[in-house]
Design an enzyme around this catalytic site. Structure first.
Site, PDB file in Angstrom:
ATOM      1  N   LYS A 190       0.826  -1.208   0.000  1.00  0.00           N
ATOM      2  CA  LYS A 190       0.000   0.000   0.000  1.00  0.00           C
ATOM      3  C   LYS A 190       0.856   1.251   0.000  1.00  0.00           C
ATOM      4  O   LYS A 190       0.652   2.191  -0.776  1.00  0.00           O
ATOM      5  CB  LYS A 190      -0.930  -0.009   1.213  1.00  0.00           C
ATOM      6  CG  LYS A 190      -1.689   1.276   1.444  1.00  0.00           C
ATOM      7  CD  LYS A 190      -2.615   1.596   0.301  1.00  0.00           C
ATOM      8  CE  LYS A 190      -3.180   2.998   0.375  1.00  0.00           C
ATOM      9  NZ  LYS A 190      -4.121   3.298  -0.705  1.00  0.00           N
TER      10      LYS A 190
ATOM     11  N   CYS B 219      -3.282  11.006   1.702  1.00  0.00           N
ATOM     12  CA  CYS B 219      -2.481   9.811   1.436  1.00  0.00           C
ATOM     13  C   CYS B 219      -1.072  10.102   0.935  1.00  0.00           C
ATOM     14  O   CYS B 219      -0.098   9.825   1.619  1.00  0.00           O
ATOM     15  CB  CYS B 219      -3.230   8.941   0.431  1.00  0.00           C
ATOM     16  SG  CYS B 219      -4.949   8.759   0.888  1.00  0.00           S
TER      17      CYS B 219
HETATM   18  N1  SAJ Z   1      -1.400  15.038  -8.487  1.00  0.00           N
HETATM   19  C1  SAJ Z   1      -0.494  15.769  -9.262  1.00  0.00           C
HETATM   20  N2  SAJ Z   1      -0.089  15.217 -10.448  1.00  0.00           N
HETATM   21  C2  SAJ Z   1      -0.542  13.992 -10.888  1.00  0.00           C
HETATM   22  C3  SAJ Z   1      -1.474  13.270 -10.070  1.00  0.00           C
HETATM   23  C4  SAJ Z   1      -1.883  13.819  -8.882  1.00  0.00           C
HETATM   24  O1  SAJ Z   1      -0.061  16.876  -8.891  1.00  0.00           O
HETATM   25  O2  SAJ Z   1      -0.130  13.567 -11.973  1.00  0.00           O
HETATM   26  C5  SAJ Z   1      -1.826  15.610  -7.177  1.00  0.00           C
HETATM   27  C6  SAJ Z   1      -3.344  15.803  -7.054  1.00  0.00           C
HETATM   28  O3  SAJ Z   1      -3.723  17.069  -7.532  1.00  0.00           O
HETATM   29  C7  SAJ Z   1      -3.536  15.710  -5.532  1.00  0.00           C
HETATM   30  C8  SAJ Z   1      -2.501  14.660  -5.138  1.00  0.00           C
HETATM   31  O4  SAJ Z   1      -1.528  14.633  -6.190  1.00  0.00           O
HETATM   32  O5  SAJ Z   1      -3.242  16.929  -4.899  1.00  0.00           O
HETATM   33  C9  SAJ Z   1      -3.067  13.268  -4.919  1.00  0.00           C
HETATM   34  O6  SAJ Z   1      -4.089  13.047  -5.835  1.00  0.00           O
HETATM   35  P1  SAJ Z   1      -4.248  11.613  -6.555  1.00  0.00           P
HETATM   36  O7  SAJ Z   1      -5.363  11.756  -7.492  1.00  0.00           O
HETATM   37  O8  SAJ Z   1      -2.966  11.185  -7.094  1.00  0.00           O
HETATM   38  O9  SAJ Z   1      -4.545  10.590  -5.395  1.00  0.00           O
HETATM   39  P2  SAJ Z   1      -5.509  10.507  -4.129  1.00  0.00           P
HETATM   40  O10 SAJ Z   1      -4.776  10.970  -2.931  1.00  0.00           O
HETATM   41  O11 SAJ Z   1      -6.804  11.119  -4.408  1.00  0.00           O
HETATM   42  O12 SAJ Z   1      -5.652   8.932  -4.083  1.00  0.00           O
HETATM   43  C10 SAJ Z   1      -4.469   8.135  -3.950  1.00  0.00           C
HETATM   44  C11 SAJ Z   1      -4.577   6.991  -4.962  1.00  0.00           C
HETATM   45  N3  SAJ Z   1      -3.311   6.296  -5.016  1.00  0.00           N
HETATM   46  C12 SAJ Z   1      -2.760   5.963  -6.222  1.00  0.00           C
HETATM   47  O13 SAJ Z   1      -3.299   6.233  -7.277  1.00  0.00           O
HETATM   48  C13 SAJ Z   1      -1.464   5.188  -6.170  1.00  0.00           C
HETATM   49  C14 SAJ Z   1      -5.710   6.053  -4.536  1.00  0.00           C
HETATM   50  O14 SAJ Z   1      -5.735   4.916  -5.368  1.00  0.00           O
HETATM   51  C15 SAJ Z   1      -5.475   5.617  -3.078  1.00  0.00           C
HETATM   52  O15 SAJ Z   1      -6.455   4.732  -2.628  1.00  0.00           O
HETATM   53  C16 SAJ Z   1      -5.493   6.873  -2.238  1.00  0.00           C
HETATM   54  O16 SAJ Z   1      -4.390   7.686  -2.611  1.00  0.00           O
HETATM   55  C17 SAJ Z   1      -5.351   6.475  -0.764  1.00  0.00           C
HETATM   56  O17 SAJ Z   1      -6.366   6.595  -0.053  1.00  0.00           O
HETATM   57  O18 SAJ Z   1      -4.307   5.961  -0.386  1.00  0.00           O
END
Ligand code: SAJ
Length: 431
Positions: A217, A271
């Protein structure tokens, strides 16, 4: 094991979900709508009352409809009374595991949830931890239960770490179609949990040890955080070379083995900003790449601040006389979640240096009423969250409400800079 196994088959197994937040409530709803009687245990009384009246306290597509169905079926009830979760066959723990100021894990919510479960559970119960935890935590919690109950882990009760992997905004789909990992303190524990979750999980399921699933995870979110940090470094480089990083990334991603993530104003949520710290916390050595990636991502709101101040300079407007309107407070688009939000970090970063900071977020209470309202008389607009609403704004029209037409894009929402604006964007070295 036969007792609970039969109870899973014929849906007579009684369940309790501890913690009714972004993961706990959807999980409770899925089990209830799969035919189980579920008691949702939540310390926040106002949340319990809201749920029992069939209304969700979080923003997530489909949640209101599915919650109403579960509550009206009588199979989902919420409570703050620990007596109501006594003697259940299965307990699903979905509480937060935040960081302390010094970036060490704060497991107090988890420990209190495990103690509540230990005082309520019975011989033969299955305890599942869905919360994201540092490696070796599930084994530690099993010993805590042994100390409180006198029961033997793996013999008198079953214990599993089954990490949630869902993306806010797609939770109900991903709860069904994502693959799922069950890390047992014993193989039987993992088998039992897999059987239980098969009630609604259609994705692939895997069984392993609790320590492996804990690390898996954390690796998933650390992988994403490090890749976003690399993309953010490319954005810094793009400003030095005067190019549009997004054009370059799109072209680079046409390579069969390249998948560069999206640069932006930062990484927020419950996360990604936390889990890399949980992964390296128990480890002996200093894992520089993971730590540096955190620093790079935590620094991105300051790049947005630099771009804003550069733009103010071009119009000779001292920052201390500037009115800045920040569009978005949530950590990502179409969410109401502001935990560890880079948008909030940006507001904090400029607050003391400009005349006034205003905020507007369609999903977050306590902000201005509309884009039009927040931009009235403002000198600069800063897009800090990629809400859908911000993708189709008529900037030429909105510009007439502003005192100075400065637009800073922290989330690559603006593809073509609008006429008559001083436009700057993270990764837009071409502007
Ligand atoms: N972000 C970027 N660039 C990207 C992707 C995301 O700047 O290319 C930023 C987003 O704007 C946000 C942050 O990163 O601020 C996180 O957003 P996210 O969409 O990447 O993820 P979360 O936190 O909404 O969800 C993540 C997911 N993990 C992965 O995809 C590996 C989700 O599957 C998990 O279940 C979740 O964390 C968790 O609860 O752990």
């Amino acid at each position: 094991m036969e007792g609970i196994s039969k109870g899973i088959d014929d849906r007579t197994a009684e369940m309790a979900v501890v913690g009714l937040g972004y993961i706990g409530l959807p999980t409770a709803i899925m089990f209830a709508n799969s035919g189980f009687n579920v008691i949702g245990y939540e310390v926040r009384k106002e949340v319990v009352d809201r749920i029992n009246s069939g209304r969700a306290h979080i923003v997530e597509p489909e949640i209101d409809k599915l919650l109403k169905k579960a509550v009206e079926s009588g199979r989902l009830k919420a409570t703050s009374n620990p007596e109501d979760i006594r003697g259940k066959e299965a307990y699903i723990i979905c509480v937060q595991t935040p960081l302390n100021e010094d970036k060490t894990p704060n497991l107090s919510y988890l420990e209190s949830a495990v103690k509540t479960v230990a005082r309520a559970m019975k011989k033969g119960s299955l305890v599942v931890i869905e919360s994201t935890v540092p490696p070796l935590t599930t084994a530690k919690m099993a010993r805590l239960i042994e100390d409180i109950t006198g029961l033997k882990a793996g013999e008198d009760f079953y214990m599993v770490h089954a990490p949630e992997r869902v993306m806010p905004g797609r939770i109900f789909k991903e709860l069904v179609y994502n693959s799922r990992i069950f890390g047992g303190i014993t193989p039987e524990s993992a088998e039992l949990a897999e059987k239980l979750y098969r009630a609604f999980v259609k994705g692939q399921t895997f069984k392993t040890s609790s320590t492996v699933s804990e690390v898996v995870k954390l690796m998933e979110n650390t992988f994403r955080d490090v890749n976003i940090a690399l993309a953010n470094e490319f954005a810094h480089l793009a400003h030095q070379y005067g190019i549009n990083v997004f054009e370059a990334i799109d072209l680079a991603n046409t390579h069969p083995r390249v998948n560069i993530h999206t640069p932006g104003i930062g990484v927020g949520g419950h996360c990604l900003p936390k889990d890399p710290h949980l992964l390296v916390w128990p480890a002996k050595d200093d894992f520089g790449l993971i730590r540096l990636a955190r620093e790079i991502n935590d620094g991105m709101p300051l790049l947005a601040k630099d771009l804003l101040f550069e733009a103010l300079k071009t119009v000779n407007l001292p920052p201390e006389r500037a009115v800045v309107a920040v569009l978005g407070l949530a950590y990502k688009g179409d969410s109401d979640d502001t935990r560890n939000s880079p948008a909030k970090a940006f507001v904090e970063a400029i607050e003391g240096d400009v005349e006034e900071v205003r905020t507007y977020d369609p999903f977050v209470e306590g902000t201005h009423g509309s884009v039009e309202d927040v931009l009235k008389g403002a000198d600069a607009a800063v897009i800090a969250t990629d809400h859908s609403e911000f993708r189709s704004l008529n900037w030429e029209g909105l510009g007439s409400r502003m005192r100075t037409r400065i637009l800073i894009d922290g989330r690559h929402v603006i593809k073509e800079p609008p006429e008559g604006f001083i436009f700057k964007g993270i990764g837009r070295g071409d502007c």
